[in-house]
Design a protein around this motif. Structure first.
Motif, PDB file in Angstrom:
ATOM      1  N   LEU A   1       1.187  -1.485   0.076  1.00 15.84           N
ATOM      2  CA  LEU A   1       0.238  -0.326   0.440  1.00 15.84           C
ATOM      3  C   LEU A   1       1.241   1.571   0.108  1.00 15.84           C
ATOM      4  O   LEU A   1       2.195   0.904   0.698  1.00 15.84           O
ATOM      5  N   ALA A   2       0.082   2.318  -0.880  1.00 16.62           N
ATOM      6  CA  ALA A   2       1.108   3.524  -0.952  1.00 16.62           C
ATOM      7  C   ALA A   2       0.279   4.515  -0.459  1.00 16.62           C
ATOM      8  O   ALA A   2      -0.978   5.004  -0.953  1.00 16.62           O
ATOM      9  N   ALA A   3       0.671   5.617  -0.066  1.00 19.23           N
ATOM     10  CA  ALA A   3      -0.048   6.602   0.393  1.00 19.23           C
ATOM     11  C   ALA A   3       1.084   8.226   0.511  1.00 19.23           C
ATOM     12  O   ALA A   3       2.154   8.021   1.416  1.00 19.23           O
ATOM     13  N   PRO A   4       0.171   9.090  -0.031  1.00 20.96           N
ATOM     14  CA  PRO A   4       1.445  10.893   0.528  1.00 20.96           C
ATOM     15  C   PRO A   4       0.408  11.392   1.547  1.00 20.96           C
ATOM     16  O   PRO A   4      -0.553  10.559   2.387  1.00 20.96           O
ATOM     17  N   SER A   5       1.506  11.473   2.134  1.00 24.54           N
ATOM     18  CA  SER A   5       0.258  12.295   4.061  1.00 24.54           C
ATOM     19  C   SER A   5       1.156  14.091   4.284  1.00 24.54           C
ATOM     20  O   SER A   5       3.070  13.755   3.578  1.00 24.54           O
ATOM     21  N   ALA A   6       0.777  13.957   5.248  1.00 23.99           N
ATOM     22  CA  ALA A   6       1.130  15.443   6.047  1.00 23.99           C
ATOM     23  C   ALA A   6       1.794  15.534   6.998  1.00 23.99           C
ATOM     24  O   ALA A   6       2.454  15.786   7.493  1.00 23.99           O
ATOM     25  N   GLY A   7       1.445  14.037   7.215  1.00 28.96           N
ATOM     26  CA  GLY A   7       2.534  13.405   8.585  1.00 28.96           C
ATOM     27  C   GLY A   7       1.546  12.150   9.337  1.00 28.96           C
ATOM     28  O   GLY A   7       2.091  11.342   9.523  1.00 28.96           O
ATOM     29  N   ASN A   8       0.294  12.554  10.063  1.00 26.78           N
ATOM     30  CA  ASN A   8      -0.352  11.473  10.811  1.00 26.78           C
ATOM     31  C   ASN A   8      -1.094  10.530  10.086  1.00 26.78           C
ATOM     32  O   ASN A   8      -1.140   9.279  10.408  1.00 26.78           O
ATOM     33  N   ALA A   9      -1.006  11.229   8.769  1.00 26.05           N
ATOM     34  CA  ALA A   9      -1.394   9.596   8.318  1.00 26.05           C
ATOM     35  C   ALA A   9      -1.045   8.654   7.710  1.00 26.05           C
ATOM     36  O   ALA A   9      -1.070   6.932   8.229  1.00 26.05           O
ATOM     37  N   GLY A  10       0.547   9.174   7.628  1.00 23.91           N
ATOM     38  CA  GLY A  10       1.522   7.891   6.880  1.00 23.91           C
ATOM     39  C   GLY A  10       1.972   7.268   8.360  1.00 23.91           C
ATOM     40  O   GLY A  10       1.809   6.145   8.153  1.00 23.91           O
ATOM     41  N   GLY A  11       2.136   8.127   9.454  1.00 26.77           N
ATOM     42  CA  GLY A  11       2.237   7.331  10.899  1.00 26.77           C
ATOM     43  C   GLY A  11       1.295   5.878  10.899  1.00 26.77           C
ATOM     44  O   GLY A  11       1.063   5.118  11.378  1.00 26.77           O
ATOM     45  N   ALA A  12      -0.222   6.582  10.630  1.00 28.75           N
ATOM     46  CA  ALA A  12      -0.814   5.421  11.199  1.00 28.75           C
ATOM     47  C   ALA A  12      -1.401   4.623   9.967  1.00 28.75           C
ATOM     48  O   ALA A  12      -1.468   3.096  10.141  1.00 28.75           O
ATOM     49  N   LEU A  13      -0.774   5.010   8.340  1.00 26.63           N
ATOM     50  CA  LEU A  13      -0.879   3.758   7.727  1.00 26.63           C
ATOM     51  C   LEU A  13       0.334   2.818   7.652  1.00 26.63           C
ATOM     52  O   LEU A  13       0.137   1.342   8.234  1.00 26.63           O
ATOM     53  N   ALA A  14       1.361   3.492   8.303  1.00 22.32           N
ATOM     54  CA  ALA A  14       2.836   2.680   8.725  1.00 22.32           C
ATOM     55  C   ALA A  14       2.378   1.592  10.289  1.00 22.32           C
ATOM     56  O   ALA A  14       2.103   0.392  10.189  1.00 22.32           O
ATOM     57  N   ALA A  15       1.542   1.876  10.679  1.00 17.39           N
ATOM     58  CA  ALA A  15       0.894   1.105  12.631  1.00 17.39           C
ATOM     59  C   ALA A  15      -0.026   0.036  11.790  1.00 17.39           C
ATOM     60  O   ALA A  15       0.176  -1.506  12.115  1.00 17.39           O
ATOM     61  N   TYR A  16      -0.748   0.140  10.881  1.00 13.18           N
ATOM     62  CA  TYR A  16      -2.072  -0.817  10.740  1.00 13.18           C
ATOM     63  C   TYR A  16      -1.769  -1.488   9.728  1.00 13.18           C
ATOM     64  O   TYR A  16      -1.970  -2.938   9.811  1.00 13.18           O
ATOM     65  N   ALA A  17      -0.970  -1.688   8.922  1.00 15.39           N
ATOM     66  CA  ALA A  17      -0.248  -2.648   7.774  1.00 15.39           C
ATOM     67  C   ALA A  17       0.909  -2.980   8.339  1.00 15.39           C
ATOM     68  O   ALA A  17       0.347  -4.137   8.722  1.00 15.39           O
ATOM     69  N   ALA A  18       1.119  -2.568   9.771  1.00 17.91           N
ATOM     70  CA  ALA A  18       2.339  -3.713  10.529  1.00 17.91           C
ATOM     71  C   ALA A  18       1.767  -5.013  11.439  1.00 17.91           C
ATOM     72  O   ALA A  18       1.510  -5.939  11.221  1.00 17.91           O
ATOM     73  N   ALA A  19       0.432  -4.137  11.458  1.00 21.06           N
ATOM     74  CA  ALA A  19      -0.271  -4.939  12.309  1.00 21.06           C
ATOM     75  C   ALA A  19      -1.115  -6.314  11.626  1.00 21.06           C
ATOM     76  O   ALA A  19      -1.333  -7.224  11.822  1.00 21.06           O
ATOM     77  N   ALA A  20      -1.315  -5.878  10.475  1.00 21.16           N
ATOM     78  CA  ALA A  20      -2.017  -6.040   9.204  1.00 21.16           C
ATOM     79  C   ALA A  20      -0.887  -7.945   8.744  1.00 21.16           C
ATOM     80  O   ALA A  20      -0.652  -8.107   7.538  1.00 21.16           O
ATOM     81  N   GLY A  21       0.044  -7.277   8.460  1.00 19.33           N
ATOM     82  CA  GLY A  21       1.158  -8.168   8.155  1.00 19.33           C
ATOM     83  C   GLY A  21       0.874  -6.953   6.469  1.00 19.33           C
ATOM     84  O   GLY A  21       1.400  -8.310   5.516  1.00 19.33           O
ATOM     85  N   LEU A  22       1.116  -5.761   6.364  1.00 17.46           N
ATOM     86  CA  LEU A  22       0.972  -5.190   4.737  1.00 17.46           C
ATOM     87  C   LEU A  22       2.778  -4.888   4.777  1.00 17.46           C
ATOM     88  O   LEU A  22       2.742  -3.951   5.905  1.00 17.46           O
ATOM     89  N   GLU A  23       3.184  -4.476   3.544  1.00 19.11           N
ATOM     90  CA  GLU A  23       3.784  -3.589   2.979  1.00 19.11           C
ATOM     91  C   GLU A  23       3.124  -1.949   3.320  1.00 19.11           C
ATOM     92  O   GLU A  23       2.558  -1.888   2.546  1.00 19.11           O
TER      93      GLU A  23
END
Ligand SMILES: [Zn+2]
Length: 407
Positions: free
Chosen positions: A121-143
């Motif tokens: 999964l990929a996304a641009p972020s102003a900051g917090n969305a990127g942090g959330a994406l990284a955390a939930y992807a980690a929880a789901a075992g996704l890149e």
């Protein structure tokens, strides 16, 4: 939990199936709304059944996709009565996982990504969305592949790196980051989970609307103050109000005035509203200390403008000095260490009282969208605080040009 009927284009109204992952309408690029059979849901779910759900946004599973959720306990944040203003309530989204409201949207988006069998999964972020994406992807075992401006708050960079996501720091704004994702995603095989280019982030954010109603005893306030970058919070809550009216969970026609808060250094929605336009223009040289508000053009600008007008709301721009005074205001008067975006909303509330747009007797819900703990470098810089033991390398400037490069 709800079966999805179809995904509906917010521009042309066309319906698409939800059998495969989708980004936007194939005809006109319009963001897609997830539609359910609300009449059927209304027969089995009610405010009574919601009460028995988990203490997270997934208590509203009746109106979310029927899929096993990827959850870190997001949602059901407190709505605190102000200690200063009798009818003001502060919805503190800083208490979410990853310290911001972005957790809600990413919980829903990553849930669906896993369901569809997506891997990267990929996304641009102003900051917090990127942090959330990284955390939930980690929880789901996704890149996860996150693109953010190189001068985002340090916490955003560190949380992305700690989660094992791939971080690209860009010498530019979120719009430049978005362009990089768009250019590379097909070749790299990434699924784009950008704001409003992925239909389920709105579904997560809409739970803020359900929560405000539930926490007020299934009523809505007179006004909602929302710091607006990409605007998905406003869009999601408006969708929730629509759904709750149709479900019969709230009275019809009692919707709040939706008030959009932006920074003076990046206020494209306010400009468009004042000029009576239906879309915004790219804001040149966007700059503000509130990183989450540094969005020079929101993809869903036409929806945000429509909601503000339909609701009889307004939009307010506040200066960086007023934003930082708002942060102090929330900390000293309410005990809430808010993100600059929350500070902006507080400053705007005082301004709207002064201008008479709001009265102290109006019931107002003010959103603090994130935790102040994620902006320590921003505050230290502004307040002139220097770390004693190990000085931080602070970003020297937040007003930056458009040269792009991975770092
Ligand atoms: Zn369309």
């Amino acid at each position: 939990m709800a079966q999805i009927l179809h995904l509906e284009c917010s521009k042309c109204g066309d319906g698409l199936t939800a059998d495969v992952p989708r980004n936007v309408c194939l005809k006109d690029g319009g963001p897609l709304y997830v539609r359910y059979d609300l009449a059927a849901i209304g027969k089995i779910a009610s405010p009574e059944t919601v009460k028995d759900g988990p203490t997270s946004m997934w208590r509203y599973a009746a109106v979310l996709p029927h899929v096993d959720p990827v959850s870190l306990g997001e949602g059901m944040t407190p709505m605190l009565p102000s200690r200063k203003f009798p009818k003001l309530l502060i919805k503190d989204e800083g208490l979410n996982p990853t310290g911001s409201f972005k957790a809600r949207g990413m919980s829903a988006a990553i849930t669906m990504a896993r369901h569809y069998g997506l891997k990267e999964l990929a996304a641009p972020s102003a900051g917090n969305a990127g942090g959330a994406l990284a955390a939930y992807a980690a929880a789901a075992g996704l890149e996860a592949y996150v693109f953010m401006p190189k001068d985002v708050p340090l916490a955003n960079r560190l949380e992305v790196e700690a989660s094992g996501a791939h971080l690209t720091l860009v010498d530019g704004l979120i719009s430049d980051c978005g362009r990089m994702v768009a250019e590379r995603k097909d070749q790299e095989g990434w699924f784009d989970v950008s704001t409003l280019k992925e239909p389920f982030r709105v579904e997560g954010k809409k739970t803020m609307g359900y929560e405000v109603a539930e926490q007020l005893g299934w009523r809505l306030p007179d006004a909602i103050l929302y710091p607006t970058g990409g605007g998905v919070g406003l869009i999601g809550m408006w969708k929730a109000f629509e759904e709750m009216e149709e479900l019969g969970w709230i009275n019809i026609g009692k919707r709040p005035k939706m008030i959009c808060i932006q920074a003076s250094g990046c206020a494209p929605i306010i400009k468009a509203l004042h000029e009576d336009k239906t879309t915004s223009e790219m804001w040149p040289n966007a700059h503000t200390l509130a990183a989450g508000l540094r969005v020079p053009k929101a993809y869903g600008d036409f929806i945000i403008l429509d909601i503000i007008r339909q609701s009889g709301g307004t939009a307010v721009a506040v200066s960086d000095d007023a934003i930082m005074a708002g942060v102090r205001d929330l900390a000293t008067n309410e005990g809430i260490f808010a993100a600059p975006e929350g500070g902006a909303a507080m400053a705007a509330y005082r301004e709207l009282l002064k201008s008479g747009f709001l009265k102290e007797s109006d019931q107002v819900v003010l959103f603090n969208t994130g935790s102040g703990y994620k902006y320590l470098d921003t505050f230290a810089d502004y307040w002139g605080v220097t770390a004693v033991a190990a000085p931080l390398k602070l970003p020297s400037s937040r007003n930056i040009g458009g040269i792009i490069g991975p770092y």
